[in-house]
Design a protein around this motif. Structure first.
Motif, mmCIF file in Angstrom:
data_model
loop_
_atom_site.group_PDB
_atom_site.id
_atom_site.type_symbol
_atom_site.label_atom_id
_atom_site.label_comp_id
_atom_site.label_asym_id
_atom_site.label_seq_id
_atom_site.Cartn_x
_atom_site.Cartn_y
_atom_site.Cartn_z
ATOM 1 N N PRO A 177 0.564 -1.047 0.161
ATOM 2 C CA PRO A 177 0.011 -0.041 0.005
ATOM 3 C C PRO A 177 0.842 1.282 -0.275
ATOM 4 N N ARG A 178 1.880 1.360 0.789
ATOM 5 C CA ARG A 178 2.524 2.624 0.895
ATOM 6 C C ARG A 178 3.263 2.737 -0.177
ATOM 7 N N PHE A 179 3.839 1.759 -0.837
ATOM 8 C CA PHE A 179 4.507 2.028 -2.178
ATOM 9 C C PHE A 179 3.702 2.497 -3.200
ATOM 10 N N LYS A 180 2.547 1.622 -3.421
ATOM 11 C CA LYS A 180 1.549 1.574 -4.224
ATOM 12 C C LYS A 180 1.101 3.329 -4.363
ATOM 13 N N GLU A 181 0.601 3.898 -3.253
ATOM 14 C CA GLU A 181 0.406 5.072 -3.026
ATOM 15 C C GLU A 181 1.262 6.119 -3.579
ATOM 16 N N ALA A 182 2.505 5.833 -3.364
ATOM 17 C CA ALA A 182 3.662 6.654 -3.733
ATOM 18 C C ALA A 182 3.737 6.745 -5.101
ATOM 19 N N VAL A 183 3.840 5.534 -6.006
ATOM 20 C CA VAL A 183 4.230 5.541 -7.056
ATOM 21 C C VAL A 183 2.856 5.933 -7.939
ATOM 22 N N MET A 184 1.681 5.655 -7.574
ATOM 23 C CA MET A 184 0.663 6.065 -8.212
ATOM 24 C C MET A 184 0.197 7.417 -8.116
ATOM 25 N N ARG A 185 0.563 8.182 -7.008
ATOM 26 C CA ARG A 185 0.009 9.507 -7.047
ATOM 27 C C ARG A 185 1.181 10.390 -7.054
ATOM 28 N N ALA A 186 2.260 10.237 -6.753
ATOM 29 C CA ALA A 186 3.369 11.240 -6.441
ATOM 30 C C ALA A 186 4.244 11.473 -7.568
ATOM 31 N N ASP A 187 4.498 12.394 -8.161
ATOM 32 C CA ASP A 187 5.418 12.762 -9.140
ATOM 33 C C ASP A 187 6.823 12.791 -8.541
ATOM 34 N N LYS A 188 7.390 11.572 -8.523
ATOM 35 C CA LYS A 188 8.657 11.337 -7.769
ATOM 36 C C LYS A 188 9.184 10.063 -8.300
ATOM 37 N N PRO A 189 10.647 10.241 -8.387
ATOM 38 C CA PRO A 189 11.385 9.395 -9.313
ATOM 39 C C PRO A 189 11.233 8.022 -8.204
ATOM 40 N N ILE A 190 11.297 6.726 -8.747
ATOM 41 C CA ILE A 190 11.221 5.524 -8.075
ATOM 42 C C ILE A 190 12.388 5.301 -7.247
ATOM 43 N N GLY A 191 13.327 5.759 -7.514
ATOM 44 C CA GLY A 191 14.900 5.653 -6.652
ATOM 45 C C GLY A 191 14.614 6.354 -5.362
ATOM 46 N N LYS A 192 13.990 7.488 -5.347
ATOM 47 C CA LYS A 192 13.602 8.414 -4.427
ATOM 48 C C LYS A 192 12.628 7.708 -3.337
ATOM 49 N N ILE A 193 11.529 7.275 -3.976
ATOM 50 C CA ILE A 193 10.552 6.526 -3.303
ATOM 51 C C ILE A 193 11.161 5.438 -2.515
ATOM 52 N N MET A 194 11.917 4.643 -3.275
ATOM 53 C CA MET A 194 12.376 3.549 -2.748
ATOM 54 C C MET A 194 13.296 3.804 -1.352
ATOM 55 N N ALA A 195 14.226 4.952 -1.670
ATOM 56 C CA ALA A 195 15.028 5.357 -0.503
ATOM 57 C C ALA A 195 14.296 5.891 0.802
ATOM 58 N N GLU A 196 13.104 6.589 0.248
ATOM 59 C CA GLU A 196 12.479 7.150 1.440
ATOM 60 C C GLU A 196 11.652 6.182 2.230
ATOM 61 N N LEU A 197 11.337 5.200 1.582
ATOM 62 C CA LEU A 197 10.622 4.041 2.386
ATOM 63 C C LEU A 197 11.618 3.012 2.866
ATOM 64 N N GLU A 198 12.724 3.250 2.612
ATOM 65 C CA GLU A 198 14.088 2.432 3.054
ATOM 66 C C GLU A 198 13.670 1.059 2.342
ATOM 67 N N ILE A 199 13.431 0.936 1.363
ATOM 68 C CA ILE A 199 13.131 -0.570 0.702
ATOM 69 C C ILE A 199 14.328 -0.919 0.157
ATOM 70 N N GLU A 200 14.704 -2.364 0.780
ATOM 71 C CA GLU A 200 15.840 -3.145 0.128
ATOM 72 C C GLU A 200 15.325 -3.812 -1.072
ATOM 73 N N SER A 201 16.372 -3.826 -1.804
ATOM 74 C CA SER A 201 15.908 -4.386 -3.113
ATOM 75 C C SER A 201 17.459 -4.636 -3.900
ATOM 76 N N ARG A 202 17.114 -5.377 -5.224
ATOM 77 C CA ARG A 202 18.474 -5.193 -6.048
ATOM 78 C C ARG A 202 17.970 -5.105 -7.481
#
Lengths: 174, 174
Positions: free
Chosen positions: A96-121
């Motif tokens: 939900p938190r990621f979906k909301e950010a991706v679908m709503r905000a004019d924000k780069p994916i990389g920044k969304i992931m950093a702000e949400l502290e999402i670990e990925s590769r």
């Protein structure tokens, strides 16, 4: 990856920055900001839920016709539009938190992931060249037919592809 | 991050590649390989288990005097040594498969993580300049006192710092 890059370099002159942009497993936005010294803005061109084609489904490891969030954005520095990015994300995997950010905000994916502290590769799928269509030429302010570089990759989160991203940028900009 | 980079740029001339190397949240090894078009080799200079100093413990969010794996490596392309990297990793947080790879293999951290498909994120702590000591000058094949760039970051895994890394490279190389 190195061999594929050298193969491309035998056809097209690649600058150090081209080489990095095509192969990095880091955030492209962060690199654009470092290069131009100003914040990257995202302009969302298109944002809709679509059924995955077999190709998209294959990359995302989901069933064909499963719902994915399809997003097209322009990434611009203080000076001009630098990158056109297209992404597909399976709705079923978006928290939900990621979906909301991706679908709503004019924000780069990389920044969304950093702000949400999402670990990925990130896994680079490949890169190629193309000629600017009239639409892409207009977006970048270049001539139709000018050389563009393109790369595709997946962001993997909890062992499954979360995003399938393609980025395109003019060769002459870097 | 942008402000800090521009502050440094007001003191020292920074090339596009410098800007990227200092701020990327991607693998440095991957960037070095893309730039030079050949595989990066790791030469382990030092590898030992030490007690964390208060500074190291603070960054890694562990108790002071907890055991950490301390590793110093040189990253070299086909042509020369490009980067000296120092890392600290709390033994208590190293999974067996990762611990074995880090402590045994002459392999870059980024490659180990990619091969083990470890999902993580990187937080840049900061960057600065320094003058080459006689030891670093010898390693890089440059004159003592030449300008070096340095950056530090943590790799975060499962919400805790797994590695505290500092990378140093000659300004004149990029």
């Amino acid at each position: 990856m190195i061999a594929e890059l050298e193969k491309l370099a035998s056809r097209v002159k690649l600058s150090p920055v081209h080489r990095i942009l095509l192969t990095t497993d880091g955030s492209i936005t962060r690199i654009l900001e470092a290069l131009d010294g100003c914040e990257v803005r995202v302009e969302t061109v298109l944002q809709e839920v679509v059924k995955a084609t077999p190709e998209i489904a294959g990359v995302l490891q989901i069933d064909a016709r499963e719902e994915v969030n399809y997003r097209v954005v322009n990434l611009s520095s203080c000076r001009r539009t630098l990158v056109r990015a297209t992404s597909y994300a399976p709705l079923s995997r978006l928290e939900p938190r990621f979906k909301e950010a991706v679908m709503r905000a004019d924000k780069p994916i990389g920044k969304i992931m950093a702000e949400l502290e999402i670990e990925s590769r990130r896994e680079i799928l490949g890169f190629s060249t193309l000629k600017a269509s009239s639409q892409l030429a207009r977006i970048f302010g270049i001539a139709q037919g000018e050389l563009l570089l393109e790369r595709s990759y997946v962001i993997i989160y909890r062992r499954a592809p979360l995003l399938y991203i393609t980025e395109v940028f003019p060769h002459s900009f870097f």
